[in-house]
Design an enzyme around this catalytic site. Structure first.
Site, PDB file in Angstrom:
ATOM      1  N   TYR A  88      69.188  61.007  88.004  1.00  0.00           N
ATOM      2  CA  TYR A  88      68.147  59.866  88.403  1.00  0.00           C
ATOM      3  C   TYR A  88      67.354  59.514  87.328  1.00  0.00           C
ATOM      4  O   TYR A  88      66.386  58.773  87.624  1.00  0.00           O
ATOM      5  CB  TYR A  88      67.601  60.469  89.602  1.00  0.00           C
ATOM      6  CG  TYR A  88      68.580  60.786  90.855  1.00  0.00           C
ATOM      7  CD1 TYR A  88      68.979  59.765  91.575  1.00  0.00           C
ATOM      8  CD2 TYR A  88      68.968  61.888  91.186  1.00  0.00           C
ATOM      9  CE1 TYR A  88      69.860  59.884  92.712  1.00  0.00           C
ATOM     10  CE2 TYR A  88      69.625  62.191  92.115  1.00  0.00           C
ATOM     11  CZ  TYR A  88      70.303  61.219  93.095  1.00  0.00           C
ATOM     12  OH  TYR A  88      71.183  61.335  94.021  1.00  0.00           O
ATOM     13  N   HIS A 119      70.678  51.776  94.555  1.00  0.00           N
ATOM     14  CA  HIS A 119      70.930  53.173  94.120  1.00  0.00           C
ATOM     15  C   HIS A 119      70.779  53.346  92.754  1.00  0.00           C
ATOM     16  O   HIS A 119      71.117  52.464  91.801  1.00  0.00           O
ATOM     17  CB  HIS A 119      72.103  53.626  94.628  1.00  0.00           C
ATOM     18  CG  HIS A 119      72.502  53.345  96.051  1.00  0.00           C
ATOM     19  ND1 HIS A 119      71.889  54.190  97.046  1.00  0.00           N
ATOM     20  CD2 HIS A 119      73.307  52.357  96.685  1.00  0.00           C
ATOM     21  CE1 HIS A 119      72.343  53.900  98.140  1.00  0.00           C
ATOM     22  NE2 HIS A 119      73.248  52.651  98.099  1.00  0.00           N
TER      23      HIS A 119
HETATM   24  C1  DHK Z   1      69.685  58.564  95.933  1.00  0.00           C
HETATM   25  C2  DHK Z   1      70.018  59.671  96.648  1.00  0.00           C
HETATM   26  O1  DHK Z   1      68.910  60.568  96.991  1.00  0.00           O
HETATM   27  C3  DHK Z   1      71.241  60.104  97.151  1.00  0.00           C
HETATM   28  O2  DHK Z   1      71.309  60.606  98.427  1.00  0.00           O
HETATM   29  C4  DHK Z   1      72.339  58.818  97.015  1.00  0.00           C
HETATM   30  C5  DHK Z   1      70.704  57.646  95.620  1.00  0.00           C
HETATM   31  C6  DHK Z   1      72.192  57.841  95.930  1.00  0.00           C
HETATM   32  C7  DHK Z   1      70.422  56.937  94.252  1.00  0.00           C
HETATM   33  O3  DHK Z   1      71.271  56.977  93.397  1.00  0.00           O
HETATM   34  O4  DHK Z   1      69.401  56.122  94.187  1.00  0.00           O
HETATM   35  O5  DHK Z   1      73.571  59.182  97.467  1.00  0.00           O
END
Ligand code: DHK
Length: 148
Positions: free
Chosen positions: A22, A101
């Site tokens: 992330y 996402h």
């Molecule tokens: C964020 C999340 O918390 C996951 O549960 C999803 C998403 C993907 C992201 O890529 O921002 O699967």
């Protein structure tokens, strides 16, 4: 026009949680970037985050009642929530919503490949990191000006 930017569960952990997936940007940084971009685009924006499904549902109703467009990263509710889809269906009947996402969910576990929301979204942005929020905002700004 107003765009409500919603972040779902665990996105308050941005910067700390799985930075290899992330990134290292915090949610506060993301909100700052979104607000700066909105100002440049001449779009009114409000950002909210909750770990609770009911909050996201209530905020979707609020968006529908006020004819606000929505940019939403539903987090894990993407893959589980019929109730959130039902709430966003009302937004879809109005200005619509874009699903964002940060990660490329299609390159991850199988259970992340299905979204209850994508079929009723105007569009889906996945895998472009936190830039996805600004790109979604730009989409709504251009669309509102008749250029999108
Ligand atoms: C964020 C999340 O918390 C996951 O549960 C999803 C998403 C993907 C992201 O890529 O921002 O699967």
């Amino acid at each position: 026009m107003k765009v409500l930017v919603l972040n779902g569960p665990n996105l308050n952990r941005l910067g700390k949680r799985q930075p290899e997936v992330y990134g290292s940007t915090t949610l506060a940084d993301v909100v700052g970037r979104i607000e700066a971009r909105a100002e440049a685009l001449g779009v009114e924006v409000e950002c909210r985050q909750s770990n609770h499904e009911g909050d996201l549902i209530d905020w979707s109703h609020e968006a529908a009642d006020n004819s606000w467009a929505v940019v939403i990263n539903p987090g894990g509710f993407t893959h589980t929530s019929v109730a959130l889809r039902d709430a966003l269906a009302e937004v879809a009947d109005g200005p619509g919503f874009v699903e964002v996402h940060i990660s490329n969910v299609h390159a991850r576990e199988e259970f992340r490949h299905h979204s209850y929301l994508s079929p009723i979204a105007l569009g889906v942005i996945a895998g472009l990191g936190v830039d996805g929020y600004e790109l979604a905002l730009q989409f709504f700004a251009r669309r509102n000006n008749g250029n999108g």
